[in-house]
Design an enzyme around this catalytic site. Structure first.
Site, PDB file in Angstrom:
ATOM      1  N   GLY A  24       0.829  -1.195   0.000  1.00  0.00           N
ATOM      2  CA  GLY A  24       0.000   0.000   0.000  1.00  0.00           C
ATOM      3  C   GLY A  24       0.859   1.238   0.000  1.00  0.00           C
ATOM      4  O   GLY A  24       2.086   1.179   0.090  1.00  0.00           O
ATOM      5  N   GLY A  26       0.651   5.831   0.906  1.00  0.00           N
ATOM      6  CA  GLY A  26      -0.110   6.920   1.493  1.00  0.00           C
ATOM      7  C   GLY A  26       0.722   8.171   1.578  1.00  0.00           C
ATOM      8  O   GLY A  26       1.712   8.333   0.856  1.00  0.00           O
ATOM      9  N   GLY A  27       0.346   9.094   2.489  1.00  0.00           N
ATOM     10  CA  GLY A  27       0.957  10.402   2.545  1.00  0.00           C
ATOM     11  C   GLY A  27       2.432  10.401   2.877  1.00  0.00           C
ATOM     12  O   GLY A  27       3.177  11.261   2.431  1.00  0.00           O
ATOM     13  N   MET A  28       2.919   9.443   3.683  1.00  0.00           N
ATOM     14  CA  MET A  28       4.322   9.449   4.081  1.00  0.00           C
ATOM     15  C   MET A  28       5.190   8.508   3.263  1.00  0.00           C
ATOM     16  O   MET A  28       6.405   8.541   3.374  1.00  0.00           O
ATOM     17  CB  MET A  28       4.447   9.074   5.562  1.00  0.00           C
ATOM     18  CG  MET A  28       4.204  10.221   6.498  1.00  0.00           C
ATOM     19  SD  MET A  28       4.747   9.793   8.151  1.00  0.00           S
ATOM     20  CE  MET A  28       6.503   9.528   7.861  1.00  0.00           C
ATOM     21  N   GLY A  29       4.612   7.669   2.475  1.00  0.00           N
ATOM     22  CA  GLY A  29       5.414   6.744   1.688  1.00  0.00           C
ATOM     23  C   GLY A  29       4.611   5.519   1.304  1.00  0.00           C
ATOM     24  O   GLY A  29       3.394   5.565   1.192  1.00  0.00           O
ATOM     25  N   VAL A  31       4.472   0.931   1.564  1.00  0.00           N
ATOM     26  CA  VAL A  31       4.865  -0.242   2.323  1.00  0.00           C
ATOM     27  C   VAL A  31       5.017  -1.420   1.369  1.00  0.00           C
ATOM     28  O   VAL A  31       4.114  -1.707   0.580  1.00  0.00           O
ATOM     29  CB  VAL A  31       3.837  -0.577   3.417  1.00  0.00           C
ATOM     30  CG1 VAL A  31       4.253  -1.839   4.169  1.00  0.00           C
ATOM     31  CG2 VAL A  31       3.705   0.588   4.394  1.00  0.00           C
ATOM     32  N   LYS A  45       8.503   0.054   5.249  1.00  0.00           N
ATOM     33  CA  LYS A  45       8.006   1.363   4.837  1.00  0.00           C
ATOM     34  C   LYS A  45       9.152   2.153   4.228  1.00  0.00           C
ATOM     35  O   LYS A  45      10.182   2.363   4.860  1.00  0.00           O
ATOM     36  CB  LYS A  45       7.413   2.135   6.009  1.00  0.00           C
ATOM     37  CG  LYS A  45       7.083   3.591   5.652  1.00  0.00           C
ATOM     38  CD  LYS A  45       6.336   4.323   6.743  1.00  0.00           C
ATOM     39  CE  LYS A  45       4.867   3.973   6.688  1.00  0.00           C
ATOM     40  NZ  LYS A  45       4.071   4.778   7.648  1.00  0.00           N
ATOM     41  N   ASP A 139      -2.615   8.764  16.488  1.00  0.00           N
ATOM     42  CA  ASP A 139      -3.531   8.441  15.391  1.00  0.00           C
ATOM     43  C   ASP A 139      -4.105   7.046  15.585  1.00  0.00           C
ATOM     44  O   ASP A 139      -4.157   6.247  14.649  1.00  0.00           O
ATOM     45  CB  ASP A 139      -2.816   8.545  14.045  1.00  0.00           C
ATOM     46  CG  ASP A 139      -3.802   8.662  12.870  1.00  0.00           C
ATOM     47  OD1 ASP A 139      -4.970   9.032  13.127  1.00  0.00           O
ATOM     48  OD2 ASP A 139      -3.408   8.382  11.740  1.00  0.00           O
TER      49      ASP A 139
END
Length: 675
Positions: A24, A26-29, A31, A45, A139
């Protein structure tokens, strides 16, 4: 979360780990799924390239890795390796198959009282592990809780903290780390957080597990945050014992919440079970494990010897690999914070393009042009603009401080301006007054600075929300074209002052519009243009009410909005990869939409002083010029080699300044127009 086969450009080796597929992003990188020398499966990650050159991010990431590796226990997915110094920083965690709680509830239904108490006990134990390592999760939400064959795992602990330093471009207009429906009140107010904030989130997760919705749900993010701050939680349908726990966890006052240890005491003993979850959940776990089993090669990975740690090598896919998809249950042991799920509400940068050599000026057609001058910064920069007399360029540094540059000398000018200390030091936006003597900054409210001395000369308070009068952060700031008014954007409102006396003269509550919108005065300062999802609404400053019809045309969220110097033309850019122009007095579209490619977004806009030319900086590293009258390109795009984070015209309309990461380049407009 779906499995994706690796592209030719994807790494087949990260440190000592062989990669098989992407889990997957997302905003930070993103996986990746891989395995170590001992055959153990890992979730790796890879930090997104937009953070790679940010030394501040690396320092924070390094600290968080050290702290996260101290978190080890039965209820967290252990971090087993990392390399913050690698060209692409990475972190490896034990891979744990199992659906996220939100998927399990969506697919198999809500949990009964026994399973919910087991969930609460596991979450409390996980938070004890995280907090004992000196971390606050910040979070905790249903997508960050994996249900496994032996209990649960909490994922993504400590990683959000590395991003919050905002040398990263998690957001340009403000930073609220977390997910609205699972934030604590103190988190929604932007305050420093302690372990009690995670306990509040635990209570919200518990409500979701038993009802399928959070305790503060509403139809917009501002209303959710309003409920978190002021409303009682919706606890209908909770089993009595679960309700008692939720009430305690969801106390508005952090001091009134139990600690994780006290929460475990209230729950009491949980009976041991070989299958802790309902049978349908265990079926999801088994199905996901089966997909992984079929994915893995039968024997040892083929290919050359595994290189030493801290290197990344491209090589052929491992033998036996076949393209498959995981069930939507998802099971990476390391979560990803996504724009939709939980980092911020604001326009955020995309940087999925391949890296190119910086500063060549080589356009998409192959022609090579060179800037007339270049400036370098010690930190990444954002949001470039000239002072009214063209003597200074200002931008916001990755550390949240304002940098000024002497245009004539082509060098930094004075010390950075910081908005405060600690969590209140970050500045999110800047604006010069009409003559350039004063710089207004948005951060801990709106602050005013003498440009010559760099001393603070004023401070203005912005309400946290339209329904909450407590002081809150300001996410944008701007002067009206005639210089009479000054506006500061809160979470769902714009506070307006007299620019000379600083007396409050009004407020526009924009409610459901894009959260933390830009301050965009039109014409003579009587109107404000406020993006509302895919439309733009025009508000009357004097009355605070909407004026006229909405401007409709975009098919995705609007990223940027800017009014021309004469106040008549509004330019908007959106995630639909188009730029549109509007005639403000009539509310009609001007010409046809401007497109720059189906996957490229224009994120920064600038009008030339005469309003005849519009510049746009894109996510894929190109800067464009367009004729406002014809909407046709002026010359060819400039390839800057990295995501464009600012464009600005000088006051004479002779020079275009572009910003990409740490580099400001100056371009002769006449030469650009010639192509």
């Amino acid at each position: 979360m779906s499995l994706r086969s690796l592209d030719a450009s994807d790494p087949r080796q990260v440190g000592p780990y062989r990669m098989f597929a992407e889990l997957g992003r997302g905003g930070m990188g993103r996986v990746l799924l891989g395995s170590g020398l001992d055959g153990r499966l890992v979730a790796v990650k890879l930090v997104d390239e937009q953070y790679v050159d940010d030394d501040g991010f690396r320092a924070r990431f390094r600290r968080e890795v050290r702290a996260s590796r101290q978190v080890a226990g039965a209820y967290t997915a252990a971090v087993i390796d990392a390399d913050p110094e690698a060209p692409t920083p990475w972190l490896a965690s034990v891979y744990v198959p199992g659906p996220a709680l939100h998927t399990a509830v969506a697919r198999t239904g809500v949990l009964d009282a026994e399973a919910a108490l087991r969930l609460a006990a596991g979450l409390a134990a996980a938070l004890m592990e995280v907090h004992h390592a000196g971390l606050v999760h910040r979070d905790l939400k249903p997508s960050n809780v994996l249900l496994t064959h032996d209990g649960l795992r909490v994922i993504d602990f400590g990683i959000a903290r590395a991003a919050e330093g905002n040398g990263t471009r998690v957001t340009r207009t403000g930073v609220l780390i977390g997910t609205a429906g699972y934030m604590s009140p103190e988190q929604a107010r932007g305050e420093s957080l302690g372990s009690a904030s995670d306990v509040f989130s635990l209570g919200s997760v518990l409500v979701y597990a038993c009802t399928g919705h959070g305790p503060f749900e509403a139809d917009s993010t501002p209303r959710i945050l309003h409920n978190v701050l002021t409303a009682e939680p919706e606890l209908g349908g909770l089993p009595e014992r679960v309700r008692e726990l939720a009430v305690a966890c969801l106390a508005k006052d952090p001091a009134g919440r139990p600690t994780p240890e006290q929460l475990l005491g209230r729950i009491g003993g949980v009976a041991p079970a070989a299958r802790p979850w309902p049978s349908a959940v265990h079926a999801l776990i088994a199905a996901q494990q089966g997909e992984v089993d079929r994915l893995l090669p039968d024997g040892p990975p083929a290919g050359p010897p595994i290189p030493p740690a801290h290197t990344t090598v491209d090589q052929a896919p491992p033998a036996g690999f076949s393209r498959r998809r995981f069930l939507a249950a998802g099971g990476a042991a390391l979560g990803i914070a996504t724009a939709a799920g939980g980092v911020v509400w604001a326009s955020s940068g995309g940087s999925g393009s391949k890296k190119r050599k910086t500063g060549t000026g080589k356009s998409a057609t192959g022609a090579t042009r060179r800037p007339v001058a270049t400036l370098s910064s010690d930190v990444p920069l954002d949001d470039l603009r000239y002072s009214p007399d063209d003597s200074l360029l200002v931008a916001i540094g990755g550390d949240g401080a304002v940098r000024m540059f002497d245009v004539a000398a082509r060098q930094p000018s004075g010390d950075p301006i910081k908005g405060g200390t600690g969590d209140k030091a970050k500045i999110f936006a800047v604006a010069f007054d009409e003559v350039g003597d004063t710089l207004a900054t948005a951060g801990d409210g709106v602050k005013l600075w003498d440009v010559k001395t760099r001393r603070q000369v004023g401070a203005l308070t912005v309400p946290l929300m339209a329904s909450v009068d407590a002081p809150g952060p300001a996410h944008d700031v701007g002067y009206s074209p005639d210089g009479r008014l000054l506006g500061g954007a809160g979470m769902d409102l714009i506070q307006i002052w007299d620019a000379r006396t600083h007396a409050s003269v009004g407020r526009v509550d924009y409610g459901d519009a894009n959260l933390m919108s830009k301050v965009c005065f039109t014409g003579d300062g009587k109107l404000l243009a406020i993006p509302d999802q895919t439309a733009v609404k025009i508000y009357d400053v004097a009355s605070g009410r909407q004026s006229g019809q909405s401007l409709l045309g975009h098919t995705a969220h609007i990223i940027a909005a800017l009014v021309s110097p004469d106040g008549r033309t509004l330019a908007t850019a959106a995630y639909d990869s188009t730029v549109r122009l509007w005639d403000v007095p009539t509310g009609r579209a001007v010409g046809r939409p401007i497109t720059v490619g189906s996957t490229t977004m224009v994120e920064f806009l600038a009008f030339s002083p005469d309003g005849h030319t519009l510049a746009g900086g894109t996510s894929n590293g190109d800067a464009y010029l367009w004729n406002v009258t014809t909407q046709r390109p002026v010359g060819r795009p400039i390839a800057l080699g990295g995501e464009v984070t600012g464009v600005a015209f000088d006051g004479e309309g002779r020079t275009l300044a572009t910003l990409s990461k740490r580099t400001i380049q100056f371009w002769d407009l006449a030469a650009l127009a010639r192509g």
